[in-house]
Motif scaffolding. Sequence first.
Motif, PDB file in Angstrom:
ATOM      1  N   UNK A   1      34.724   2.104 -24.040  1.00 10.54           N
ATOM      2  CA  UNK A   1      34.252   3.381 -24.053  1.00 10.54           C
ATOM      3  C   UNK A   1      32.651   2.979 -24.386  1.00 10.54           C
TER       4      UNK A   1
ATOM      5  N   UNK B   1      24.326   2.367 -23.778  1.00  9.63           N
ATOM      6  CA  UNK B   1      23.405   3.233 -24.775  1.00  9.63           C
ATOM      7  C   UNK B   1      23.864   4.589 -24.500  1.00  9.63           C
ATOM      8  N   UNK B   2      24.089   4.959 -23.354  1.00 15.10           N
ATOM      9  CA  UNK B   2      24.228   6.600 -23.022  1.00 15.10           C
ATOM     10  C   UNK B   2      25.500   6.908 -23.738  1.00 15.10           C
ATOM     11  N   UNK B   3      26.424   6.035 -23.882  1.00 19.97           N
ATOM     12  CA  UNK B   3      27.976   6.285 -24.519  1.00 19.97           C
ATOM     13  C   UNK B   3      27.829   5.818 -26.046  1.00 19.97           C
ATOM     14  N   UNK B   4      26.629   5.746 -26.660  1.00 24.21           N
ATOM     15  CA  UNK B   4      26.632   5.348 -27.931  1.00 24.21           C
ATOM     16  C   UNK B   4      26.567   4.052 -28.580  1.00 24.21           C
ATOM     17  N   UNK B   5      26.364   3.172 -27.658  1.00 26.65           N
ATOM     18  CA  UNK B   5      26.149   1.868 -28.158  1.00 26.65           C
ATOM     19  C   UNK B   5      24.904   1.598 -28.869  1.00 26.65           C
TER      20      UNK B   5
ATOM     21  N   UNK C   1      27.929  12.537 -16.078  1.00 31.99           N
ATOM     22  CA  UNK C   1      28.385  11.424 -17.096  1.00 31.99           C
ATOM     23  C   UNK C   1      29.705  12.152 -17.580  1.00 31.99           C
TER      24      UNK C   1
ATOM     25  N   UNK D   1      33.181  11.946 -19.820  1.00 34.12           N
ATOM     26  CA  UNK D   1      33.733  11.589 -20.869  1.00 34.12           C
ATOM     27  C   UNK D   1      35.023  11.455 -20.961  1.00 34.12           C
ATOM     28  N   UNK D   2      35.912  12.019 -20.236  1.00 34.09           N
ATOM     29  CA  UNK D   2      37.288  12.019 -20.342  1.00 34.09           C
ATOM     30  C   UNK D   2      38.024  11.397 -19.168  1.00 34.09           C
TER      31      UNK D   2
ATOM     32  N   UNK E   1      33.347  -2.726 -27.402  1.00 33.65           N
ATOM     33  CA  UNK E   1      33.716  -1.459 -28.590  1.00 33.65           C
ATOM     34  C   UNK E   1      34.150  -0.246 -27.633  1.00 33.65           C
TER      35      UNK E   1
ATOM     36  N   UNK F   1      34.091   2.419 -28.873  1.00 37.46           N
ATOM     37  CA  UNK F   1      33.401   3.596 -29.785  1.00 37.46           C
ATOM     38  C   UNK F   1      34.096   4.364 -30.689  1.00 37.46           C
ATOM     39  N   UNK F   2      34.193   5.567 -30.470  1.00 37.93           N
ATOM     40  CA  UNK F   2      35.075   6.531 -31.471  1.00 37.93           C
ATOM     41  C   UNK F   2      36.493   6.399 -31.051  1.00 37.93           C
TER      42      UNK F   2
ATOM     43  N   UNK G   1      40.640   4.889 -21.545  1.00 39.24           N
ATOM     44  CA  UNK G   1      39.547   5.787 -21.338  1.00 39.24           C
ATOM     45  C   UNK G   1      38.015   5.149 -21.009  1.00 39.24           C
TER      46      UNK G   1
END
Lengths: 473, 473
Positions: free
Chosen positions: B47, B51-55, B72, B74-75, B307, B309-310, B324
């Motif tokens: 997830x 970059x646009x998902x926080x990497x 985009x 996110x769920x 990763x 991510x969160x 996800x």
Amino acid sequence: MAYSTIFWKLLYSLSISMIVSQTPIHGQIDPSNPPNFIIIFADDLGYGDLSSYGNPTIHTPNLDRMAHEGQKWTNFYAAASVCTPSRAALLTGRLPVRSGMSSNIHRVLFPDSKNGLPASEITLAEQLKKAGYASACIGKWHLGHKEQYLPTNNGFDSYFGIPYSNDMDFIGNTDYNKLAQESPIAIKMEDYNVPLLQNTKIIERPANQNNITQRYSEEAVSFIKEHKDEPFFIYLAHNLPHIPLFASGNFLGSSKRGLYGDVVEEIDNGVGLILKTLKETGLAENTIVVFTSDNGPWLPFKTHAGSAGPLKAGKGTTWEGGMREPTIFWGPGLVKPGLVSELGSTMDIFATFSTMAGIELPKDRIIDGKDLSETLIHHKPSPRNSMLYYRGTELYAARLGDFKAHFITEGEYGQFGELEVHDPPLLYNVNQDISENFNIAGNHPEIIEQIKKLVEDHKSNLVKGKDQLAERE
Amino acid sequence: MAYSTIFWKLLYSLSISMIVSQTPIHGQIDPSNPPNFIIIFADDLGYGDLSSYGNPTIHTPNLDRMAHEGQKWTNFYAAASVCTPSRAALLTGRLPVRSGMSSNIHRVLFPDSKNGLPASEITLAEQLKKAGYASACIGKWHLGHKEQYLPTNNGFDSYFGIPYSNDMDFIGNTDYNKLAQESPIAIKMEDYNVPLLQNTKIIERPANQNNITQRYSEEAVSFIKEHKDEPFFIYLAHNLPHIPLFASGNFLGSSKRGLYGDVVEEIDNGVGLILKTLKETGLAENTIVVFTSDNGPWLPFKTHAGSAGPLKAGKGTTWEGGMREPTIFWGPGLVKPGLVSELGSTMDIFATFSTMAGIELPKDRIIDGKDLSETLIHHKPSPRNSMLYYRGTELYAARLGDFKAHFITEGEYGQFGELEVHDPPLLYNVNQDISENFNIAGNHPEIIEQIKKLVEDHKSNLVKGKDQLAERE
């Protein structure tokens, strides 16, 4: 020459000049008209709390657009993992250990603290005043609440905000921590007797925190309109999303992320109002806005805390989640859009804005900040290649390029473990191992040596300032 | 009427028609010219890997632009946390438990597996063939390697790719897992005897994985150019960033994120080539491209894993990190740009593309996918409000709106704990508590009842298909 030829030549020149005047030329700072600067500083916002930094449910369309039109930095650090030292570093361009604004006795200032930022320190407002900038401090100060320490005695022309954290002066009896597993929780602004100041006078107590974010943003908008004909500097330090959380009007109850999301989305809305005002007043092309935060998320507050995204731990620690912040530089006439994954720090803002305003850096002291203007304007490599991670007055970790060595690790708020000294230090490649999971100290003694050398060089000229946070009444 | 008036009227009509033809009208699908569809499917991408998902260190400018110009999500969920069942669900629009493409004996197909996707299942390629779509399968298949199970016997006109995972047919002696703490590692493509197929014939063995991502992207570009005058469907399923990792040319050694970053950035580059080709051929306005992944990151492979991510955990689990996925829909003439934080699933692609192509859904079977076309075109609320999380043929968790109940939890690959049955189930508000940390089952018995009802309704009409993954030679 026939009239018709002259007509076409004139039309041609006119169209060329129109094209030229409409196209901002990056890097063309006019010394007679230096750029305006706006710092928007969030409180306890985590690395992963904006949509553009990977949050799934907090919608931040204004900050996302700002990131798309400007520079999104992904390795940008606050200089401390808690409030007071982080703010001192931002405003002075210096490690807080130099100014005495960090301490091993108390980590931040409290309503009964005796001291504040020493008068000998030069704030960014004082620095920009040398070039005649008008300046406003709006929001949370937390560098001393007694009169001599307040913003208007530290270079700012005006101040509107609360002098310390919004959870201080607690007079209620709710255990916020216990309730914060789910949002919303029933907390009243009257539970906190925090004063709201205009310059040095209390104008409201307790501060009405229900609409405080909106009022801060409106204050910034008014200041821009009033000062559009002179260079200005606004330091807008929101006291949220630090707990207790409050949101106003349409924002309350609107976010999928719950109350914490409401709060961040209201801050985002304020960013939108400020950028809109800059565009409408014709100032956007000659203004730089930077958005960042003072430290990582305050994790024990559960859903009332933010998220560090993929980074380890949060506020109070020297893991990446404690000090790395979502950071966006915007300025359609000056900042070259793009993703910047090189190093930067809030301390660099002092040197960068000084350079852009044509003001020399002070020569009588060490300035830890680097001048990022060539990176902002031309996307050149960042001049910063290292970062020092202090906790109080102790250096816990240091980063050089891709690698970070932890000499000491310590959790906070009952999370992430007790103090541990590491010899050899733990070593992580934080660009590859973004969550600091795989210690590679055994493979790279040479890198540990380089980082140790960096730390020795730093310590060789370090004079620790007198602890300003220790004494309380 | 004077000639000059006619001239101006003509000019006026002409300029209006120019404006109309240049402005895409969202939602105007022309039944006589249905849109082209391209699915770009990554393997084990987490997830948090764009970059646009926080990497922070993987640079994905093409996917980021695609997200900015498109939607985009996110769920958005894969239908399983491992490869084979996830792919079966994507291509059939059905839970893999129905088709028998999930199993409690073996989680995926292997080179010695006997079976594959049953002929009775209708793939998206077969479905679109009803409206005359040309179709290509490029990349990893993993729904059966015997001839009758290959793409060209499942509705695709052509196939170019590897029939199962790129780490299968291992004939080397390197312990990849041990080495993956740091990248790069010295792994040779010859250590894996994976075949590369053209339609049903082996054309290369071992497949040269060093440049396989580039070859897949080029194959897609060629197909677009060759089929620009008819409706087409491309299923481009990269076999990377599943380990072993390979990157080619300028990408090798280029990413701050190490070899894993090189690989993702080469996939991103391929996305850029495909979108550029669509623009150059004039097809962009009538094409929908979706980018997503089959399951979460394969975490034991350390820096060679992505990763989440969160999100919690990764591949193989029914925590959010396992299922996800970063998901982007792009189509400048059809998809209304924005952030969509409502629910969606790879299973929905079957129903959505069928609707857009004017093809009725099969009536003789249960289709689990929802039609997202109104969300894509008009940004209307997603019709999906729930998600079922299967592991093998067992339902481990279910989501309804904001809330997810875990009836069973189980880690994978020695991480995230052993199997545990929960009664009452664990309950999380995954929109507020994005990392699934705070169990609120005690506070919300009524929500648990609603989710239990959802599960009962689902089970009441469930016929489990015969296990196609169990038998091996």
